[in-house]
Design a protein around this motif. Structure first.
Motif, short mmCIF file in Angstrom:
data_model
loop_
_atom_site.label_atom_id
_atom_site.label_comp_id
_atom_site.label_asym_id
_atom_site.label_seq_id
_atom_site.Cartn_x
_atom_site.Cartn_y
_atom_site.Cartn_z
N PHE A 158 0.84 -1.20 0.00
CA PHE A 158 0.00 0.00 0.00
C PHE A 158 0.87 1.25 0.00
O PHE A 158 1.98 1.24 0.53
N PRO A 159 0.36 2.34 -0.57
CA PRO A 159 1.15 3.57 -0.62
C PRO A 159 1.55 4.01 0.80
O PRO A 159 0.74 3.97 1.73
N GLN A 160 2.81 4.40 0.94
CA GLN A 160 3.31 4.83 2.25
C GLN A 160 2.63 6.11 2.71
O GLN A 160 2.62 6.42 3.89
N THR A 161 2.05 6.84 1.79
CA THR A 161 1.40 8.10 2.13
C THR A 161 -0.01 7.91 2.68
O THR A 161 -0.61 8.87 3.14
N SER A 162 -0.52 6.68 2.64
CA SER A 162 -1.87 6.44 3.12
C SER A 162 -1.88 6.45 4.64
O SER A 162 -1.37 5.54 5.29
N GLY A 163 -2.46 7.48 5.21
CA GLY A 163 -2.50 7.63 6.65
C GLY A 163 -3.55 6.79 7.33
O GLY A 163 -3.64 6.78 8.56
N THR A 164 -4.36 6.07 6.58
CA THR A 164 -5.42 5.26 7.18
C THR A 164 -5.00 3.81 7.38
O THR A 164 -5.78 3.03 7.92
N VAL A 165 -3.80 3.43 6.96
CA VAL A 165 -3.34 2.05 7.07
C VAL A 165 -2.64 1.85 8.42
O VAL A 165 -1.78 2.64 8.81
N ARG A 166 -3.05 0.78 9.13
CA ARG A 166 -2.44 0.42 10.41
C ARG A 166 -2.06 -1.06 10.36
O ARG A 166 -2.70 -1.84 9.65
N THR A 167 -1.04 -1.44 11.12
CA THR A 167 -0.61 -2.83 11.13
C THR A 167 -0.64 -3.39 12.56
O THR A 167 -0.46 -2.68 13.53
N ALA A 168 -0.86 -4.70 12.61
CA ALA A 168 -0.82 -5.45 13.86
C ALA A 168 -0.66 -6.93 13.50
O ALA A 168 -1.07 -7.35 12.42
N GLU A 169 -0.06 -7.69 14.40
CA GLU A 169 0.11 -9.13 14.14
C GLU A 169 -1.24 -9.83 14.01
O GLU A 169 -1.38 -10.77 13.23
N GLU A 170 -2.22 -9.41 14.77
CA GLU A 170 -3.59 -9.92 14.66
C GLU A 170 -4.50 -8.70 14.44
O GLU A 170 -5.15 -8.22 15.37
N PRO A 171 -4.55 -8.20 13.22
CA PRO A 171 -5.21 -6.92 12.96
C PRO A 171 -6.69 -6.89 13.34
O PRO A 171 -7.20 -5.83 13.73
N TRP A 172 -7.39 -8.00 13.27
CA TRP A 172 -8.80 -8.01 13.61
C TRP A 172 -9.03 -7.71 15.09
O TRP A 172 -10.11 -7.27 15.46
N THR A 173 -8.03 -7.89 15.93
CA THR A 173 -8.20 -7.57 17.35
C THR A 173 -8.10 -6.08 17.60
O THR A 173 -8.52 -5.61 18.66
N GLN A 174 -7.56 -5.33 16.66
CA GLN A 174 -7.40 -3.89 16.79
C GLN A 174 -8.48 -3.11 16.05
O GLN A 174 -8.75 -1.96 16.38
N ALA A 175 -9.05 -3.71 15.03
CA ALA A 175 -10.03 -3.01 14.19
C ALA A 175 -11.30 -2.69 14.94
O ALA A 175 -11.84 -3.53 15.66
N GLY A 176 -11.76 -1.45 14.76
CA GLY A 176 -13.02 -1.03 15.35
C GLY A 176 -14.20 -1.46 14.49
O GLY A 176 -14.01 -2.02 13.40
N ALA A 177 -15.39 -1.18 14.93
CA ALA A 177 -16.61 -1.62 14.26
C ALA A 177 -16.72 -1.11 12.82
O ALA A 177 -17.27 -1.78 11.96
N GLU A 178 -16.19 0.07 12.52
CA GLU A 178 -16.30 0.66 11.18
C GLU A 178 -15.03 0.46 10.35
O GLU A 178 -14.99 0.83 9.18
N ASP A 179 -13.99 -0.10 10.95
CA ASP A 179 -12.72 -0.28 10.25
C ASP A 179 -12.77 -1.49 9.32
O ASP A 179 -13.62 -2.37 9.46
N LEU A 180 -11.82 -1.54 8.38
CA LEU A 180 -11.64 -2.69 7.51
C LEU A 180 -10.41 -3.46 7.96
O LEU A 180 -9.50 -2.88 8.56
N CYS A 181 -10.39 -4.74 7.64
CA CYS A 181 -9.27 -5.59 8.01
C CYS A 181 -8.88 -6.43 6.79
O CYS A 181 -9.71 -7.15 6.24
#
Length: 117
Positions: A32-55
């Motif tokens: 993904f573009p490095q300039t995208s400020g909406t991208v977040r990472t985690a080893e188990e990303p679904w545990t961090q994603a909120g109700a409206e977020d995508l995973c």
């Protein structure tokens, strides 16, 4: 293993996120573009994603994430690749609600399927 790096799929995901956070595994971040400020990472990303977020998952078994999800988006390529993992579709209790095709960058046709719980 990663089946494709078609950049139009990643553009479609960012468009679908539309300003919401897009969580993913660290190994997926370089796609993904490095300039995208909406991208977040985690080893188990679904545990961090909120109700409206995508995973976005590539390597993880989606079962734990599906337990928290109300929508599943699957991208299919117009060719077969060898794989060591399979996802039976639709998952139990889910219904296919949309199927669209669009031309990709490295594939003639990409099929996007949306499943709802």
């Amino acid at each position: 293993r990663r089946q494709s790096r078609d950049r139009l799929v990643y553009e479609d995901l960012l468009s679908q996120a539309a300003g919401r956070l897009l969580w993913m595994e660290p190994c997926s971040r370089p796609l993904f573009p490095q300039t995208s400020g909406t991208v977040r990472t985690a080893e188990e990303p679904w545990t961090q994603a909120g109700a409206e977020d995508l995973c976005f998952l590539e390597l993880q078994d989606p079962a734990p994430a599906l337990a928290r999800a109300d929508q599943l988006v699957v991208y299919r390529w117009n060719r077969h690749y060898p794989s060591d993992r399979k996802l039976l579709l639709p998952p139990e209790g889910w219904t296919l609600t949309s199927r669209t095709e669009f031309p990709g960058h490295s594939h003639d046709v990409i099929t996007k399927e949306i499943y709802q719980r």
